[in-house]
Design a protein around this motif. Structure first.
Motif, short mmCIF file in Angstrom:
data_model
loop_
_atom_site.label_atom_id
_atom_site.label_comp_id
_atom_site.label_asym_id
_atom_site.label_seq_id
_atom_site.Cartn_x
_atom_site.Cartn_y
_atom_site.Cartn_z
N ASP A 134 0.94 -1.20 0.08
CA ASP A 134 -0.07 0.21 0.00
C ASP A 134 0.93 1.04 -0.09
O ASP A 134 0.73 2.13 -0.75
N ALA A 138 1.21 3.86 -3.07
CA ALA A 138 0.80 5.21 -3.13
C ALA A 138 1.95 6.17 -3.44
O ALA A 138 1.72 7.41 -4.21
N HIS A 161 -3.92 13.62 -3.28
CA HIS A 161 -4.31 12.23 -3.14
C HIS A 161 -3.55 11.44 -2.43
O HIS A 161 -3.77 10.70 -1.53
N LEU A 162 -2.13 11.67 -2.49
CA LEU A 162 -1.24 11.13 -1.61
C LEU A 162 -1.33 11.48 0.01
O LEU A 162 -1.52 10.54 0.88
N ARG A 164 -4.17 12.01 1.47
CA ARG A 164 -5.41 11.22 1.85
C ARG A 164 -5.05 9.96 1.78
O ARG A 164 -5.53 9.31 2.75
N GLN A 165 -4.37 9.14 1.13
CA GLN A 165 -3.86 8.06 1.13
C GLN A 165 -3.06 7.69 2.31
O GLN A 165 -3.45 6.77 3.09
N LEU A 169 -4.13 5.10 5.59
CA LEU A 169 -3.01 4.05 5.94
C LEU A 169 -2.75 4.08 7.58
O LEU A 169 -2.26 3.32 8.23
#
Length: 207
Positions: A134, A138, A161-162, A164-165, A169
């Protein structure tokens, strides 16, 4: 192949049990009980012994236990951290990443946490998924998308986006940590009840 199967059968439980019963048939033959039908008796007893013997149990695969998996995962995490240091990030994203990696470091550190994880294969699986799939995916997706965004501006920010990822995690990692904390809390409560019950049972005998 046929030779190895024959050798395996000779060493099998069925052959050993059948041979033991066959020896009983030979003993009956020598004592005269079997009479002229002794070959049938010997073969029949051998077959009966082979039928009642428990089947051979193949050895299960020797997979590494969670402790060995954690040792391998620590090495993979160190390689991942080396890769992450080469990625250019904004201050906000770098902070999010540092918070996640610090939490992962604490969970993967050798000590009592590792002892807990050694009894939690699902927890080891969660960590392995984050470290080996994951998180690298990402960051790599961010690096590749950022290059295209610079070539063709106007789309959504890859860093958003990163971030949020990384937040998702971190949430998964915190959930794992909370589960381990709950295990320790239950252990502490159990010991408290044990001491209370022991004190109540033996309290009257103390002068």
């Amino acid at each position: 192949m046929a030779t190895s199967r024959a050798v395996a059968y000779l060493e099998s439980r069925k052959n050993i049990a059948g041979s033991a019963c066959g020896l009983v048939g030979l003993a009956l033959t020598f004592t005269g009980v079997a009479g002229p039908y002794w070959p049938v008796v010997v073969v029949g007893l051998y077959g009966a012994g082979a039928l009642i013997a428990p089947p051979e149990r193949p050895a299960p695969p020797d997979f590494p236990d969670p402790s060995a998996q954690l040792d391998e995962l620590r090495g993979d995490f160190e390689r991942l951290r080396g890769y992450l240091t080469d990625v250019e990030l904004s201050v906000t994203t770098a902070t999010r990443l540092r918070e996640l990696t610090e939490l992962l470091t604490a969970l993967l550190d050798k000590g009592w946490v590792a002892e807990l994880l050694a009894h939690d294969p699902e927890g080891v699986h969660v960590l392995s998924r984050i470290v080996r799939r994951d998180l690298p995916e990402a960051v790599d997706s961010f690096v590749r998308t950022r290059w295209w965004t610079r070539m063709s501006p106007g789309s959504d920010s890859p860093e958003l986006h990163l971030e949020r990822q990384l937040g998702l995690l971190k949430r998964d990692t915190e959930k794992l940590a909370a589960g381990l904390r709950e295990v320790e809390a239950r252990r502490q409560e159990t010991h408290t009840r044990y001491l209370e019950d022991r004190g109540g049972a033996g309290g009257g005998s103390i002068a």
